[in-house]
Scaffold this active site. Structure first.
Site, short mmCIF file in Angstrom:
data_model
loop_
_atom_site.label_atom_id
_atom_site.label_comp_id
_atom_site.label_asym_id
_atom_site.label_seq_id
_atom_site.Cartn_x
_atom_site.Cartn_y
_atom_site.Cartn_z
CE LYS A 237 -0.54 0.23 4.99
NZ LYS A 237 -1.22 -0.35 6.15
NE ARG B 234 -5.84 0.29 11.56
CZ ARG B 234 -4.88 0.17 10.62
NH1 ARG B 234 -4.20 1.24 10.25
NH2 ARG B 234 -4.62 -0.99 10.08
C1 PLP Z 1 -0.27 -1.10 6.78
C2 PLP Z 1 -0.60 -2.35 7.48
C3 PLP Z 1 0.40 -3.29 7.74
C4 PLP Z 1 1.85 -3.05 7.39
O1 PLP Z 1 2.46 -2.30 8.38
P1 PLP Z 1 4.01 -1.85 8.28
O2 PLP Z 1 4.23 -1.09 9.53
O3 PLP Z 1 4.14 -1.01 7.05
O4 PLP Z 1 4.82 -3.08 8.20
C5 PLP Z 1 0.04 -4.48 8.34
N1 PLP Z 1 -1.25 -4.72 8.69
C6 PLP Z 1 -2.24 -3.84 8.47
C7 PLP Z 1 -3.64 -4.18 8.87
C8 PLP Z 1 -1.95 -2.62 7.87
O5 PLP Z 1 -2.94 -1.75 7.65
#
Ligand code: PLP
Length: 354
Positions: free
Chosen positions: A35, A130
């Site tokens: 993302k 969250r």
């Molecule tokens: C963005 C996201 C991740 C990845 O997190 P990083 O800190 O970039 O490794 C993992 N799980 C969820 C649900 C996310 O939204």
């Protein structure tokens, strides 16, 4: 040259390989998170070559990019889905994260209509606040899952450092493992994955403090930036310059370090404060808040310091740069995750690969 995100695919591959190696040692499946670069297929292929067994993205649109590019590993939606996008997600992805029973029921209904099986990873909130069910909702969710014929729960997952800044610890991981065991006993069958977070969980791996039941991580920031913002650390065994921001100098002039006149607010309503350092060589770069979050940039060239930015201008003190920069030169920056996201999604910033 327009502002540019320069991606070194070899470094992304190496970062992935280094993380994957540590994961494999602990029996962990590494899911790559795309993302941060809008589901860039080039970055995705580098992640897969580096050892990611699956890829995750928060947006259906990015998953479509990955699928259209022919990415061969399973694809998961990382943000719990909107009811209104379930049909599309079903068409695109192999699975999704989930936290609402109503969403699960609607998904099961659609899967039945299409005679299509689909995977979900049940998110559990361990205090970061969250998404995720509260641990005491497990029974109710399990009942709903037992009513599903097409939707299969492949495991449980948790987030850390997303809203509350909560760090992963052996204690809260143990809580996730307990939820997984509870589900398994209610299903009377084992679950494939216990997904213990993202980049911020890597430190537990390094310290040998990861509970052995945790066998899945979803990693984005560490792969792309070699950093861990939640723990405010750079990861010493990863490249930090796989993704860089670049912009061109459009003015170069010696100016006073304190503005002349009565100080009001800047273009964004903040009242700036200045220290008088005399006349300094200043560069203006053709990039601004429409392209990137300037606070998340760190100049790579020594002797360059960011002074500030407006919508379209990035101001740097370059008095100490050796050699002295010239008009038309391009300066490079390491980036924070937020800055990378902003640059990725700005239509003014082009992506270049090396
Ligand atoms: C963005 C996201 C991740 C990845 O997190 P990083 O800190 O970039 O490794 C993992 N799980 C969820 C649900 C996310 O939204």
């Amino acid at each position: 040259m327009t502002p540019t995100l320069r991606l070194n695919l070899e470094k992304i591959r190496e970062n992935t390989r280094n993380i994957a190696r540590r994961c494999v040692k602990s029996g962990i499946h590494l899911a790559g998170v795309t993302k941060g670069l809008c589901g860039s297929p080039e970055a995705a292929f580098a992640m897969v070559e580096g050892g990611c067994g699956s890829l995750c993205d928060s947006r259906a649109r990015n998953i479509r990019r990955l699928k259209d590019a022919g990415v061969a590993v399973p694809l998961y939606l990382l943000r719990i889905p909107m009811l209104s996008e379930l049909e599309e997600v079903l068409d695109l992805a192999d699975g999704t994260l989930i936290s609402m029973i109503e969403t699960l029921e609607h998904l099961e209904f659609l899967c039945g209509q299409h005679r299509r099986e689909f995977q979900i990873l049940l998110m559990v909130d361990l205090g970061d606040l969250r998404e995720g069910i509260w641990p005491d909702e497990v029974e109710r969710f399990a009942e709903a899952l037992l009513r599903c014929r097409w939707v299969h729960c492949v495991g449980v997952g948790a987030n850390f450092g997303c809203f509350g800044g909560v760090l992963p610890t052996p204690q809260n991981m143990a809580c996730l493992v307990a939820v997984k065991r509870k589900l398994e006993s209610l299903f009377s069958s084992p679950l494939q994955f216990t997904s213990g977070g993202g980049t911020s969980s890597l430190q537990l791996l390094e310290e040998g403090a990861m509970p052995p039941e945790v066998n899945h991580l979803r990693v984005g920031e560490a792969i792309l930036l070699g950093c861990d913002v939640t723990r405010n650390r750079c990861i010493p065994w990863l490249h930090r310059d796989a993704v860089r921001f670049e912009a061109e100098i459009i003015e170069l002039r010696r100016k006073p370090s304190v503005p002349i006149g009565t100080i009001g607010a800047d273009a964004f309503g903040n009242t700036p404060v200045f220290r008088d350092r005399g006349l300094r060589l200043r560069a203006i770069l053709a990039a601004g808040r429409q392209d990137v979050t300037p606070e998340g940039l760190l100049p790579i060239q020594e002797g360059a310091h960011i002074l500030g930015a407006s919508s379209d201008h990035l101001l740097l003190d370059v008095e100490e740069m050796i050699p002295v920069p010239k008009l038309g030169d391009v300066l490079s920056f390491e980036m924070s995750y937020g800055a990378m996201l902003a640059a990725s999604t700005s239509p003014y910033v082009s992506k270049r690969f090396e």
